[in-house]
Design a protein around this motif. Structure first.
Motif, PDB file in Angstrom:
ATOM      1  N   ARG A 358      -0.689  -5.203  -8.252  1.00  0.00           N
ATOM      2  CA  ARG A 358      -0.290  -4.884  -6.791  1.00  0.00           C
ATOM      3  C   ARG A 358      -0.388  -6.278  -6.081  1.00  0.00           C
ATOM      4  NH1 ARG A 358      -1.813   0.105  -8.630  1.00  0.00           N
ATOM      5  NH2 ARG A 358      -1.126   1.852  -7.570  1.00  0.00           N
ATOM      6  N   TYR A 359       0.412  -7.023  -6.086  1.00  0.00           N
ATOM      7  CA  TYR A 359       0.232  -8.543  -5.262  1.00  0.00           C
ATOM      8  C   TYR A 359       0.923  -8.282  -4.030  1.00  0.00           C
ATOM      9  CZ  TYR A 359       5.262  -9.098  -7.027  1.00  0.00           C
ATOM     10  OH  TYR A 359       6.468  -8.749  -7.092  1.00  0.00           O
ATOM     11  N   SER A 360       0.583  -9.306  -3.303  1.00  0.00           N
ATOM     12  CA  SER A 360       1.235 -10.059  -2.119  1.00  0.00           C
ATOM     13  C   SER A 360       1.980 -11.052  -2.421  1.00  0.00           C
ATOM     14  CB  SER A 360       0.214 -10.109  -1.005  1.00  0.00           C
ATOM     15  OG  SER A 360       0.900 -11.018  -0.156  1.00  0.00           O
ATOM     16  N   ALA A 361       3.333 -10.985  -2.399  1.00  0.00           N
ATOM     17  CA  ALA A 361       4.289 -12.172  -2.784  1.00  0.00           C
ATOM     18  C   ALA A 361       3.955 -13.183  -1.613  1.00  0.00           C
ATOM     19  CB  ALA A 361       5.705 -11.598  -2.857  1.00  0.00           C
ATOM     20  N   ARG A 362       3.662 -12.852  -0.614  1.00  0.00           N
ATOM     21  CA  ARG A 362       3.373 -13.843   0.626  1.00  0.00           C
ATOM     22  C   ARG A 362       2.217 -14.821   0.196  1.00  0.00           C
ATOM     23  NH1 ARG A 362       1.554 -11.952   5.617  1.00  0.00           N
ATOM     24  NH2 ARG A 362      -0.456 -11.253   4.390  1.00  0.00           N
ATOM     25  N   ASP A 363       1.204 -13.975  -0.173  1.00  0.00           N
ATOM     26  CA  ASP A 363      -0.201 -14.837  -0.592  1.00  0.00           C
ATOM     27  C   ASP A 363       0.055 -15.526  -1.763  1.00  0.00           C
ATOM     28  OD1 ASP A 363      -1.082 -13.627   1.820  1.00  0.00           O
ATOM     29  OD2 ASP A 363      -2.392 -12.168   0.424  1.00  0.00           O
ATOM     30  N   LEU A 364       0.681 -14.874  -2.631  1.00  0.00           N
ATOM     31  CA  LEU A 364       1.243 -15.776  -3.972  1.00  0.00           C
ATOM     32  C   LEU A 364       2.188 -16.970  -3.722  1.00  0.00           C
ATOM     33  CD1 LEU A 364       1.697 -13.077  -6.829  1.00  0.00           C
ATOM     34  CD2 LEU A 364      -0.223 -14.853  -6.475  1.00  0.00           C
ATOM     35  N   PHE A 656     -11.187 -10.447   8.794  1.00  0.00           N
ATOM     36  CA  PHE A 656     -12.658 -10.848   9.195  1.00  0.00           C
ATOM     37  C   PHE A 656     -13.619 -10.144   7.938  1.00  0.00           C
ATOM     38  CE2 PHE A 656     -10.446 -11.194  13.017  1.00  0.00           C
ATOM     39  CZ  PHE A 656     -10.560 -12.269  13.510  1.00  0.00           C
ATOM     40  N   ALA A 657     -12.838  -9.403   7.124  1.00  0.00           N
ATOM     41  CA  ALA A 657     -13.655  -9.051   5.772  1.00  0.00           C
ATOM     42  C   ALA A 657     -12.448  -9.028   4.974  1.00  0.00           C
ATOM     43  CB  ALA A 657     -14.195  -7.656   6.334  1.00  0.00           C
ATOM     44  N   PHE A 658     -12.980  -8.596   3.757  1.00  0.00           N
ATOM     45  CA  PHE A 658     -12.131  -8.473   2.516  1.00  0.00           C
ATOM     46  C   PHE A 658     -12.255  -7.303   1.884  1.00  0.00           C
ATOM     47  CE2 PHE A 658     -12.521 -12.814   3.645  1.00  0.00           C
ATOM     48  CZ  PHE A 658     -11.440 -13.332   3.634  1.00  0.00           C
ATOM     49  N   GLN A 659     -11.041  -6.574   1.485  1.00  0.00           N
ATOM     50  CA  GLN A 659     -11.243  -5.153   1.100  1.00  0.00           C
ATOM     51  C   GLN A 659     -10.482  -5.005  -0.474  1.00  0.00           C
ATOM     52  OE1 GLN A 659      -9.289  -2.862   3.925  1.00  0.00           O
ATOM     53  NE2 GLN A 659     -11.403  -2.653   5.329  1.00  0.00           N
ATOM     54  N   ALA A 660     -10.841  -4.016  -1.300  1.00  0.00           N
ATOM     55  CA  ALA A 660     -10.326  -3.757  -2.267  1.00  0.00           C
ATOM     56  C   ALA A 660     -10.458  -2.046  -2.293  1.00  0.00           C
ATOM     57  CB  ALA A 660     -10.855  -4.121  -3.706  1.00  0.00           C
ATOM     58  N   LEU A 661      -9.457  -1.384  -2.545  1.00  0.00           N
ATOM     59  CA  LEU A 661      -9.175   0.128  -2.599  1.00  0.00           C
ATOM     60  C   LEU A 661      -9.034   0.590  -4.008  1.00  0.00           C
ATOM     61  CD1 LEU A 661      -9.369   2.456  -0.240  1.00  0.00           C
ATOM     62  CD2 LEU A 661      -6.780   2.384  -0.614  1.00  0.00           C
ATOM     63  N   LEU A 662     -10.070   1.616  -4.488  1.00  0.00           N
ATOM     64  CA  LEU A 662     -10.212   2.146  -5.623  1.00  0.00           C
ATOM     65  C   LEU A 662      -9.296   3.572  -5.337  1.00  0.00           C
ATOM     66  CD1 LEU A 662     -10.499   1.886  -8.701  1.00  0.00           C
ATOM     67  CD2 LEU A 662     -12.561   3.108  -8.356  1.00  0.00           C
ATOM     68  N   ARG A 663      -8.295   3.503  -5.981  1.00  0.00           N
ATOM     69  CA  ARG A 663      -7.467   5.073  -5.681  1.00  0.00           C
ATOM     70  C   ARG A 663      -7.593   5.834  -6.845  1.00  0.00           C
ATOM     71  NH1 ARG A 663      -3.766   1.594  -3.384  1.00  0.00           N
ATOM     72  NH2 ARG A 663      -3.468   1.788  -1.164  1.00  0.00           N
ATOM     73  N   ALA A 664      -7.705   7.189  -6.881  1.00  0.00           N
ATOM     74  CA  ALA A 664      -7.637   7.990  -7.886  1.00  0.00           C
ATOM     75  C   ALA A 664      -7.088   9.297  -7.760  1.00  0.00           C
ATOM     76  CB  ALA A 664      -9.024   8.455  -8.258  1.00  0.00           C
ATOM     77  N   GLU A 665      -6.283   9.625  -8.683  1.00  0.00           N
ATOM     78  CA  GLU A 665      -5.642  11.171  -8.549  1.00  0.00           C
ATOM     79  C   GLU A 665      -5.799  11.694  -9.741  1.00  0.00           C
ATOM     80  OE1 GLU A 665      -1.608   9.443  -8.045  1.00  0.00           O
ATOM     81  OE2 GLU A 665      -1.054  10.465  -9.769  1.00  0.00           O
ATOM     82  N   GLY A 666      -5.619  13.462  -9.453  1.00  0.00           N
ATOM     83  CA  GLY A 666      -5.938  14.121 -10.701  1.00  0.00           C
ATOM     84  C   GLY A 666      -5.112  15.439 -10.435  1.00  0.00           C
ATOM     85  N   ARG A 667      -5.386  16.534 -11.330  1.00  0.00           N
ATOM     86  CA  ARG A 667      -4.522  17.664 -11.181  1.00  0.00           C
ATOM     87  C   ARG A 667      -5.245  18.514 -10.073  1.00  0.00           C
ATOM     88  NH1 ARG A 667      -4.867  18.419 -17.003  1.00  0.00           N
ATOM     89  NH2 ARG A 667      -3.734  16.858 -18.119  1.00  0.00           N
ATOM     90  N   GLY A 668      -6.462  18.561 -10.060  1.00  0.00           N
ATOM     91  CA  GLY A 668      -7.166  19.293  -9.181  1.00  0.00           C
ATOM     92  C   GLY A 668      -7.890  18.429  -8.211  1.00  0.00           C
ATOM     93  N   ASP A 747      -6.383  -1.545  -5.903  1.00  0.00           N
ATOM     94  CA  ASP A 747      -5.765  -2.466  -5.038  1.00  0.00           C
ATOM     95  C   ASP A 747      -6.518  -3.264  -4.186  1.00  0.00           C
ATOM     96  OD1 ASP A 747      -3.642  -3.185  -3.369  1.00  0.00           O
ATOM     97  OD2 ASP A 747      -3.031  -1.174  -2.787  1.00  0.00           O
ATOM     98  N   VAL A 748      -6.426  -4.712  -4.585  1.00  0.00           N
ATOM     99  CA  VAL A 748      -7.050  -5.931  -3.672  1.00  0.00           C
ATOM    100  C   VAL A 748      -6.245  -6.233  -2.734  1.00  0.00           C
ATOM    101  CG1 VAL A 748      -8.016  -8.166  -4.213  1.00  0.00           C
ATOM    102  CG2 VAL A 748      -7.966  -6.415  -5.997  1.00  0.00           C
ATOM    103  N   ASP A 749      -6.778  -6.476  -1.389  1.00  0.00           N
ATOM    104  CA  ASP A 749      -6.396  -6.517  -0.409  1.00  0.00           C
ATOM    105  C   ASP A 749      -5.267  -5.263   0.092  1.00  0.00           C
ATOM    106  OD1 ASP A 749      -7.496  -8.964  -0.359  1.00  0.00           O
ATOM    107  OD2 ASP A 749      -5.969 -10.041  -0.937  1.00  0.00           O
ATOM    108  N   PRO A 750      -5.601  -4.332   0.301  1.00  0.00           N
ATOM    109  CA  PRO A 750      -4.679  -3.280   0.220  1.00  0.00           C
ATOM    110  C   PRO A 750      -3.862  -3.419   1.837  1.00  0.00           C
ATOM    111  CG  PRO A 750      -6.909  -2.466   0.650  1.00  0.00           C
ATOM    112  CD  PRO A 750      -7.015  -3.835   0.120  1.00  0.00           C
ATOM    113  N   GLN A 751      -2.696  -2.830   1.916  1.00  0.00           N
ATOM    114  CA  GLN A 751      -2.013  -2.783   3.138  1.00  0.00           C
ATOM    115  C   GLN A 751      -1.988  -1.603   3.774  1.00  0.00           C
ATOM    116  OE1 GLN A 751      -0.703  -5.767   4.702  1.00  0.00           O
ATOM    117  NE2 GLN A 751      -2.296  -6.560   3.413  1.00  0.00           N
ATOM    118  N   GLU A 752      -2.114  -0.554   2.696  1.00  0.00           N
ATOM    119  CA  GLU A 752      -2.024   0.911   3.213  1.00  0.00           C
ATOM    120  C   GLU A 752      -3.185   1.755   2.934  1.00  0.00           C
ATOM    121  OE1 GLU A 752       1.733   2.415   2.167  1.00  0.00           O
ATOM    122  OE2 GLU A 752       2.982   1.049   3.332  1.00  0.00           O
ATOM    123  N   MET A 753      -3.545   2.558   3.466  1.00  0.00           N
ATOM    124  CA  MET A 753      -4.747   3.261   3.438  1.00  0.00           C
ATOM    125  C   MET A 753      -4.273   4.841   2.675  1.00  0.00           C
ATOM    126  SD  MET A 753      -7.390   1.535   3.354  1.00  0.00           S
ATOM    127  CE  MET A 753      -7.424  -0.106   3.832  1.00  0.00           C
TER     128      MET A 753
END
Ligand code: ADP
Ligand code: ZN
Ligand code: ZN
Length: 754
Positions: A358-364, A656-668, A747-753
């Protein structure tokens, strides 16, 4: 626990007898192999594909050099089955960039390496002959007038296309079947007929598009443009990395600046990488760059076939293409003589890859310029707040283009308060009157509504039933044209019920307005006036080009569009733009919603008054006092951005802060939350100072495509702090016991929540 630095881990000890190999699997480690019989490990250059025994089968791997010795039991090492490439596909600098990305985005190295290469090369396929099969005119074909084929319009179109001067590829004029199909739609039968006539023949073409035209001179630069060009050129001449923000209102001549800089790079014998958000924009830009530069150019986007993509990629890697124009993934294209990087519309969300690595092509792109030691230019009329912040504190040099080129006036923005106003087809009377006046004067108007379909909700007037998606927490959109209810999140569709599924009464009503409905309403309000609707539904199967050309020719006094129309298309005849339902975007759940909204308004407004005719933009709203709108109206995007940045600073949100979002999904609903609770436990165990955890919480749309989703946000005040935490956390996460059917992604530096 080290901050990822470029080239960490590259210190392969020469002379070791083992080869370090990365395979295309979600594994964190690399593997040691013995070189093939009779070869030393050092003879297989890093970046070369090899075939290796793996598990019970064989896999393609990428050689990373002689192994420093990984502690694997050397006596049980297997041997490389075959070396697949005569020379490395990736150079040291390319490998270093991808390693950096894998480290930074916490993605398995092998997967990252192969994701950065053309798909064909992920399989043990030999490299293609670096020529493309294509079609060109025979001597007789060149002399034919397309009119001769009046009764065979497909053939006439193909003939005309091949006759366009400069429509060729490589040194020979000619086009591939894919080129022709992209321009004209399916044309296999027409080609066969033309070959049978002896007018067209097969040929081999170079993969890089050389336009074969004499470069056309550009206009004389305005002082601001000249200043911008001079600053970047002097950075180029000095050598070394420097980042620039080219902050220029729409139509101010940013593209013209890029062109001059590319010419400067060409003159210095260097290659240029130009990244653009979407393919819808590329044909225009491709033509413009082609006619102006007249050099071999490789165009890379998702619309290419596998073979075309590989050849264009290799034309860049071999240095044959002087220029690479591409979307997001083109940031990884090997460019041995890279001397300039340009990111156009750098604020655009599509530069962020939303799956896998999940890269940002701009940042890269910035990172890439840094590694290469060359300038990077980020251009936009509405820079991302992150980018503006970097410019504000002097990390990026800030170049301004404040005036429209070619003498066009900036559009005027007017808020139209529609509280208590009667609306017809979503339009207030004042707006209908103004639209009518523009149309009567022979001008074009653009109605912007960011919602496709007929109506976003179908409901029963009697019992209140609402059509919902069986797989998502979402409503079904009514598409009258296709006679379906459709979910815009998972793709589910079903027939429109005749009567209410709950109470069986026959009183179903469409609530709200989408572009399909707006088109109907407009036809009623302005009878006999041709209108074109441009959205994802009306352009499916490649109608966009035709509609846009018609729009530019002025065939349609009325244009109706979604955000598809907001991006970069020049519509010189448009004098009035109306955003008819602004309010849906004002109160988004995501803290980035206002930024996106402001960018959208300014970008849509940028379509108006491009030429000498002044443009006007009307924003229909029920919230005329909204601070975002008032800041935007009074002081433009710059004033809005200053306010928005102050809010972010106060709320301690990016940049002004740095984020990483851990997403999870499951059947229930439990599985995802359970997984994230374990992940949170791990994080607390690490005890990283200065890293906050938020969650787990259900995702804003918890159920999507039948999966239940939850998320856990981590945040720190510094990039380094967050990266050190992630480096440790990811090891734990990879070893985590995952509930059956569940999975996670980081997702490091997530753009969408979402
Ligand atoms: P942007 O990329 O900022 O939207 P463009 O480079 O597309 O702007 O320029 C907008 C229009 O102005 C184009 O038609 C372009 O040819 C024209 N233009 C740009 N620079 C100049 C100039 N210096 N003199 C005259 N016309 C120009
Ligand atoms: Zn009902
Ligand atoms: Zn759905």
């Amino acid at each position: 626990m080290t901050t990822p630095t470029l080239g960490s881990n590259t210190g392969a000890a020469l002379g070791s007898g083992y080869l370090q190999v990365a395979v295309d699997l979600p594994l964190d480690s690399t593997f040691d192999y013995l070189p093939p019989f009779g070869q030393g490990a050092a003879a297989i250059a890093p970046g070369t594909r090899v075939l290796v025994p793996f598990g019970r089968g064989e896999r393609v791997g990428l050689a990373l050099g002689a192994s420093p010795g990984s502690g694997q039991d050397q006596s049980r090492l297997k041997r490389v089955t075959a070396v697949l490439d005569p020379a490395p596909l990736l150079a040291a600098a390319d490998l270093a960039l991808i390693r950096w990305a894998a480290d930074y985005y916490r993605h398995p190295l092998g997967e990252a390496l192969f994701a950065a290469m053309p798909a064909r090369l992920r399989r043990p396929e030999p490299l293609l002959e670096p020529r493309l099969r294509g079609w060109r005119l025979t001597q007789i074909g060149r002399d034919q007038a397309a009119e001769v084929l009046a009764r065979a319009p497909r053939q006439a179109a193909v003939l005309a296309r091949l006759q366009v001067p400069g429509a060729g590829r490589g040194l020979t004029p000619g086009l591939t079947t894919a080129d022709l199909t992209r321009a004209l739609g399916e044309c296999g039968a027409a080609l066969r007929a033309l070959v049978a006539r002896g007018w067209v023949e097969p040929c081999l073409l170079d993969p890089a598009v050389a336009t074969g035209v004499v470069p056309v001179l550009g206009p004389e630069l305005h002082p601001e443009q000249a200043q911008a060009v001079a600053e970047v050129r002097s950075a180029m001449a000095a050598g070394g990395f420097r980042a620039f923000l080219l902050d220029g209102v729409t139509g101010s001549g940013k593209t013209e600046v890029y062109l001059r800089l590319i010419q400067a790079a060409l003159a210095a014998g260097r290659q240029t990488l130009v990244l653009v958000p979407e393919i819808g924009l590329t044909p225009q830009l491709e033509r413009r760059m082609g006619t102006r530069l007249g050099v071999p150019m490789a165009v890379l986007h998702s619309g290419l076939g596998e073979r075309e993509r590989e050849l264009a990629w290799r034309a860049a890697a071999s240095g044959a293409a002087a220029l690479v124009l591409g979307t997001r993934s083109a940031v990884f294209t090997p460019l041995p003589r890279l001397g300039l990087v340009v990111v156009d519309e750098e604020h655009d969300g599509s530069f962020k890859q939303q799956e896998g690595l999940r890269y940002s092509a701009r940042d890269l792109a910035v990172r890439r310029a840094q590694v290469t030691g060359c300038p990077v230019v980020l251009g936009s009329a509405t820079p991302a707040l992150e980018t503006l912040y970097n410019a504000e504190r002097g990390r990026y040099a800030w170049l301004h283009l404040t005036e429209r080129a070619g003498g066009a006036c900036p559009p005027r923005l007017d808020l139209l308060d529609i509280r208590g106003q009667p609306l017809e087809g979503g339009l207030s009377r004042v707006l209908v009157r103004d639209l009518g006046a523009e149309i009567a004067a022979g001008n074009q108007v653009l109605l912007f509504l960011n919602r496709r379909g007929f109506a976003p909700v179908l409901t029963c007037h009697d019992c209140g039933w609402v059509g919902g998606c069986p797989h998502c927490d979402a409503r079904l959109t009514l598409h009258l044209h296709h006679r379906r209810l459709a979910c815009h999140h998972c793709g589910w569709t079903q027939p429109i019920p005749r009567a209410c599924p709950d109470c069986a009464k026959d009183d179903l009503r469409a609530m709200g307005q989408g572009t399909e409905r707006l088109e109907e309403d407009v036809a009623r309000l302005f009878p006999g006036v041709p209108a074109a609707r441009i959205d994802r539904d009306s352009t499916r199967g490649g109608g966009l080009r035709r509609l846009l050309e018609g729009a530019r020719r002025g065939d349609y006094p009325i244009l109706i569009g979604t955000q598809m129309l907001a991006k970069g298309h020049h519509l010189p005849g448009v004098t009035l733009v109306a955003l008819i339902d602004l309010d849906q975007g004002l109160f988004g759940a995501d803290y980035r919603a206002p930024e996106r909204m402001a960018q959208l308004i300014v970008q849509v407004a940028g379509r108006a008054g491009r030429a000498e005719r002044p443009g006007r933009v009307v924003l229909q709203t029920r919230h005329p006092d909204h601070p975002l709108l008032t800041a935007l109206l009074r002081g433009g995007y710059g004033a809005f951005a200053r306010g928005a940045l102050a809010e972010r600073r106060a709320a301690v949100l990016p940049p002004f802060a740095f984020q990483a979002l851990l997403r999870a999904e499951g059947r229930g609903p439990e599985a995802a939350t359970e997984l994230l609770s374990r992940a949170a436990g791990l994080a607390r165990g690490i005890g990283a100072q200065g890293v906050s955890l938020w969650g787990p919480v259900p995702a804003p749309m918890e159920r999507r495509a039948g999966r239940y989703r939850a998320q856990l946000l981590t945040q720190a005040a510094g990039r380094g702090v967050l990266q050190r935490f992630l480096a440790e956390w990811i090891v734990g996460l990879r070893g985590l016991k995952v509930p059956a059917g569940a999975r996670w992604s980081l997702d490091v530096d997530p753009q969408e929540m979402l």
